[in-house]
Scaffold this active site. Structure first.
Site, PDB file in Angstrom:
ATOM      1  N   LYS A 183       2.347   4.496   1.371  1.00  0.00           N
ATOM      2  CA  LYS A 183       2.572   4.928   2.753  1.00  0.00           C
ATOM      3  C   LYS A 183       2.463   6.450   2.781  1.00  0.00           C
ATOM      4  CE  LYS A 183       5.712   4.518   6.617  1.00  0.00           C
ATOM      5  NZ  LYS A 183       5.524   5.909   6.991  1.00  0.00           N
ATOM      6  N   GLU A 211       0.837  -1.205   0.000  1.00  0.00           N
ATOM      7  CA  GLU A 211       0.000   0.000   0.000  1.00  0.00           C
ATOM      8  C   GLU A 211       0.867   1.247   0.000  1.00  0.00           C
ATOM      9  OE1 GLU A 211      -3.635  -1.694   2.815  1.00  0.00           O
ATOM     10  OE2 GLU A 211      -2.102  -0.406   3.664  1.00  0.00           O
ATOM     11  N   LYS A 268       7.732  -1.643   6.576  1.00  0.00           N
ATOM     12  CA  LYS A 268       7.764  -0.367   5.850  1.00  0.00           C
ATOM     13  C   LYS A 268       9.000  -0.284   4.963  1.00  0.00           C
ATOM     14  CE  LYS A 268       8.873   1.782  10.310  1.00  0.00           C
ATOM     15  NZ  LYS A 268       8.328   2.558  11.418  1.00  0.00           N
ATOM     16  N   PHE A 302      -6.997   2.400   5.426  1.00  0.00           N
ATOM     17  CA  PHE A 302      -6.299   1.167   5.054  1.00  0.00           C
ATOM     18  C   PHE A 302      -6.700  -0.068   5.852  1.00  0.00           C
ATOM     19  CE2 PHE A 302      -3.271   3.788   7.566  1.00  0.00           C
ATOM     20  CZ  PHE A 302      -3.131   2.984   8.681  1.00  0.00           C
ATOM     21  N   ARG A 334       4.926  -4.452  17.287  1.00  0.00           N
ATOM     22  CA  ARG A 334       5.715  -4.166  16.104  1.00  0.00           C
ATOM     23  C   ARG A 334       6.242  -5.508  15.608  1.00  0.00           C
ATOM     24  NH1 ARG A 334       7.464   0.502  14.422  1.00  0.00           N
ATOM     25  NH2 ARG A 334       7.453   1.546  16.411  1.00  0.00           N
ATOM     26  N   ARG A 372      -1.649   9.447  11.625  1.00  0.00           N
ATOM     27  CA  ARG A 372      -2.437   8.219  11.742  1.00  0.00           C
ATOM     28  C   ARG A 372      -3.722   8.500  12.512  1.00  0.00           C
ATOM     29  NH1 ARG A 372       0.229   2.432  12.966  1.00  0.00           N
ATOM     30  NH2 ARG A 372      -1.611   1.151  12.663  1.00  0.00           N
TER      31      ARG A 372
HETATM   32  P1  ATP Z   1       5.743   3.817  13.973  1.00  0.00           P
HETATM   33  O1  ATP Z   1       6.056   2.634  13.114  1.00  0.00           O
HETATM   34  O2  ATP Z   1       6.174   3.685  15.389  1.00  0.00           O
HETATM   35  O3  ATP Z   1       4.375   4.376  13.767  1.00  0.00           O
HETATM   36  P2  ATP Z   1       6.729   6.155  12.803  1.00  0.00           P
HETATM   37  O4  ATP Z   1       5.622   7.012  13.257  1.00  0.00           O
HETATM   38  O5  ATP Z   1       8.109   6.697  12.767  1.00  0.00           O
HETATM   39  O6  ATP Z   1       6.801   4.844  13.587  1.00  0.00           O
HETATM   40  P3  ATP Z   1       6.646   5.468  10.102  1.00  0.00           P
HETATM   41  O7  ATP Z   1       8.030   4.998   9.892  1.00  0.00           O
HETATM   42  O8  ATP Z   1       6.268   6.764   9.510  1.00  0.00           O
HETATM   43  O9  ATP Z   1       6.257   5.467  11.524  1.00  0.00           O
HETATM   44  O10 ATP Z   1       5.627   4.310   9.623  1.00  0.00           O
HETATM   45  C1  ATP Z   1       4.432   3.926  10.220  1.00  0.00           C
HETATM   46  C2  ATP Z   1       3.287   4.904  10.019  1.00  0.00           C
HETATM   47  O11 ATP Z   1       2.953   5.031   8.620  1.00  0.00           O
HETATM   48  C3  ATP Z   1       1.983   4.452  10.599  1.00  0.00           C
HETATM   49  O12 ATP Z   1       1.934   4.665  11.979  1.00  0.00           O
HETATM   50  C4  ATP Z   1       0.953   5.251   9.834  1.00  0.00           C
HETATM   51  O13 ATP Z   1       0.770   6.493  10.476  1.00  0.00           O
HETATM   52  C5  ATP Z   1       1.622   5.538   8.518  1.00  0.00           C
HETATM   53  N1  ATP Z   1       0.968   4.944   7.333  1.00  0.00           N
HETATM   54  C6  ATP Z   1       0.809   5.579   6.148  1.00  0.00           C
HETATM   55  N2  ATP Z   1       0.229   4.806   5.247  1.00  0.00           N
HETATM   56  C7  ATP Z   1      -0.010   3.615   5.838  1.00  0.00           C
HETATM   57  C8  ATP Z   1      -0.607   2.391   5.388  1.00  0.00           C
HETATM   58  N3  ATP Z   1      -1.046   2.231   4.141  1.00  0.00           N
HETATM   59  N4  ATP Z   1      -0.678   1.390   6.308  1.00  0.00           N
HETATM   60  C9  ATP Z   1      -0.233   1.530   7.565  1.00  0.00           C
HETATM   61  N5  ATP Z   1       0.335   2.674   8.031  1.00  0.00           N
HETATM   62  C10 ATP Z   1       0.449   3.702   7.186  1.00  0.00           C
END
Ligand code: ATP
EC number: 6.5.1.1
Length: 606
Positions: free
Chosen positions: A266, A264, A440, A357, A434, A271
């Site tokens: 990102k 998907e 990711k 999502f 996690r 969130r």
């Molecule tokens: P964490 O993994 O702790 O949330 P982070 O905030 O640094 O760490 P990112 O590395 O940005 O997170 O990646 C996770 C975040 O990506 C999710 O928490 C969500 O907010 C966002 N996100 C965007 N698109 C999606 C998607 N399609 N599915 C899941 N999460 C998504």
């Protein structure tokens, strides 16, 4: 009244004083556990909320609403001191708790105090109990409408006039939101497990489904472990979000997910867990489970209209958008939505969309145990996409080249990368975990730098020259959920603008403490210590071995830990993360190992 259903407030205060004095995590845990053990079920929730510095779980958004100056006035009223005396002493000491304690110790309780006691049906010299303190604070929070400030001051004056000096210290700190104990939800879970002999993982499971420690503690104190089975996913109550691991190549990702994945876009926004309760109310919760409906009333409306179900929990990312071009705007724009006033104006100026999502609950059915494909099917079934509510762009992919192509499409469409999700039978919604079901794949991983890290400030070094009077460098740490402690990984001094230096001082100073916090493990001695609270996004060149830092100490090599080389603040304050949501020591170890692997591979194929 100190009957069998309550606990004397002074007994709670004595424990808080001991917690504040210790630098040992184990001592802190023991103190908490014995306090919870002797707290009767009727008030154990109140004890816990008080220690956490809140009246209800954060997501309920209950606020006391007492400004600093009204706290001064209440202390003055209760002691007969003048407001100016209170203010002057506060300016000198910089701590409202010490201020209240000293004024209480030196002044005979008189003046306003007496009439206030009359107001509440007489003094009687009864000792304060936890129940009484909490209920009064709750009445303060509930006072609203005309004359609310007066009522709040009266109630607070009443509390102060009843309080012993030590009690006043903690009440005052609580009231202005500076309890600064550094006790986190995880610390309380450990203490509960120890006090009531309930397995830690059973408690944690309940906490993921229903993050209200007061409620959980009450159930356990009353009925023991069996009570936990009664806790269910409930629309209106946020669940802990599922989190993703990270990898840096498409082929590794596919291999990890069994050769095929749902990939998907990102999106880079905020969130959001959107709930609709049985009575039609829509609530939006953040990554940290705070109720952020006030910031996005438009999103609440859009989602309510776009989803055909009475009760639901869906999840997505809120994105700032340019309404003319449909292009995404930087996530920083969402900050402008975080205000309680003029939200209508902010809505116009900073329009947003949401990309959904996942779905975790629909009309009486908990979907968290279903595989991702089934959850997605359900989402497709209930969602009628609109101009504002979209389905996250997705594709099922089983080829590394295709995955890279999709990744580049995502980037050129303004996304950060892609999320690769398992579609195997076990691909449930793993609350609060996690794991490797979601991976990711971000642009950062493809550059020379490692991913950004979210780290907690635990200490600081005074700046020199141009930075005199400010913090010149910060001691930052990663979190270890296994020990519930923070381990240092770096001293960071770059990436801060002059504005950042001012802002950081303001953010950090309320958390200053005279010694290392018991949940911090450090070999370095900074000039100033903090309660772990502030989370910053940091980028570095690589992870290296270091004898100075305690992160993963001894894991790779005896007496050596892991550190970040050339750390730099990215400018992103992670106020959406609690310190326990910071990057973990295991993630840093993973990055270190991943980086070594890349180096070896590069070395083999120059
Ligand atoms: P964490 O993994 O702790 O949330 P982070 O905030 O640094 O760490 P990112 O590395 O940005 O997170 O990646 C996770 C975040 O990506 C999710 O928490 C969500 O907010 C966002 N996100 C965007 N698109 C999606 C998607 N399609 N599915 C899941 N999460 C998504």
């Amino acid at each position: 009244m100190s009957s069998g259903n309550d606990i004397k407030f002074i007994d709670v205060v004595r424990v808080l004083e001991s917690i504040e004095a210790t630098t040992q995590r184990t001592v802190m845990a023991k103190l908490l556990s014995s306090l919870l053990k002797k707290s009767p079920p009727d008030v154990i929730d109140k004890v816990i909320y008080f220690i956490l510095g809140q009246l209800r779980p954060d997501w309920e958004g209950v606020e006391l609403g007492v400004a600093e100056k009204f706290t001064f006035r209440s202390i003055a009223n209760a002691t007969g001191a003048s407001v100016k005396q209170v203010e002057d002493l506060y300016k000198k000491l910089g701590d409202i708790g010490e201020t209240a304690k000293r004024i209480m110790s030196s002044k005979p309780q008189q003046g306003g105090g007496k009439s206030i006691l009359d107001f509440f049906g007489g003094g009687g010299g009864e000792e304060l109990t936890m129940g009484k303190v909490y209920d009064t604070l709750m009445s303060i929070a509930r006072a609203s409408g005309e004359g609310a400030q007066d009522t709040k001051v009266k109630l607070l004056t009443y509390l102060f006039s009843r309080a012993k000096p030590e009690e006043a210290k903690y009440i005052a700190r609580f009231v202005i939101g500076k309890l600064r104990l550094g006790v986190a939800d995880m610390t309380i879970l450990d203490a509960l497990s120890d006090a009531y002999k309930v397995p830690r993982d059973a408690l944690e499971r309940a906490y993921h489904i229903y993050p209200d420690l007061g409620y959980i503690a009450k159930m356990v104190a009353r009925e023991g472990q069996n009570a936990l089975a009664k806790i269910h996913v409930t629309p209106g109550v946020p669940i802990q979000p599922m989190l993703a691991e990270r990898l840096s190549t498409a082929s590794e990702i596919l291999a990890k997910l069994g050769g095929v994945a749902m990939v998907e876009y990102k999106y880079d926004g905020e969130r959001a867990q959107v709930h609709r309760t049985r009575d039609g109310e829509v609530r939006i919760f953040s990554r940290r489970l705070e109720n952020i409906t006030y910031a996005y009333p438009d999103v609440a409306e859009y989602v309510k209209e776009a989803i055909d179900a009475k009760e639901f929990i869906v999840e997505g990312e809120i994105i700032a958008i340019d309404p003319d071009t449909g292009e995404f705007r930087p996530f920083q724009e969402l900050m402008h939505r975080k205000r309680k006033h003029d939200i209508k104006e902010a809505m116009k100026e900073y329009p947003v969309n949401i990309f959904l999502f996942d779905t975790m609950y629909v009309d009486g059915q908990d979907l968290t145990n279903l595989p991702l494909i089934d959850r997605k099917r359900k989402l497709l079934e209930i969602l009628k996409p609109s101009d504002y509510v979209h389905l996250a762009t997705w594709r099922v992919i089983n080829d590394a080249e295709e995955l890279d192509k999709f990744f580049h499409e995502a980037i050129s469409d303004g996304c950060e990368g892609v999320m690769c999700k398992s579609i195997k039978a076990d691909s449930v919604y793993e609350m609060g975990a996690r794991g490797w079901l979601w991976i990711k794949y971000k642009r950062d991983y493809r550059s020379e730098l490692t991913d950004t890290l979210d780290l907690v400030v635990v200490g600081a070094f005074w700046g020199r020259g141009k930075r005199a009077g400010a913090y010149g460098a910060l001691l930052i740490a990663a979190y270890d959920p296994k020990t519930d402690q923070f381990y240092t990984v770096s001293k960071v001094g770059s990436g801060f603008t002059d504005e950042d230096l001012v802002k950081l001082k303001q953010m950090l100073d309320p958390y200053r403490i005279p010694h290392r916090h018991p949940r911090v493990v450090s070999k370095m001695e900074p000039d100033v210590w903090f309660v772990p609270a502030v989370v910053l996004e940091i980028i570095g060149a690589e992870i290296t071995l270091s004898p100075l830092h305690t992160c993963c100490m001894g894991t790779v090599r005896p007496d050596v830990g892991l550190a970040i080389r050339f750390p730099r603040f990215t400018g992103r304050y992670r106020t959406d993360k609690s310190p326990e949501q910071a990057t973990t020591v295991d993630e840093i170890l993973e990055m270190y190992r991943g980086q070594k692997k890349v180096k070896i591979e590069e070395g083999a194929n120059p």
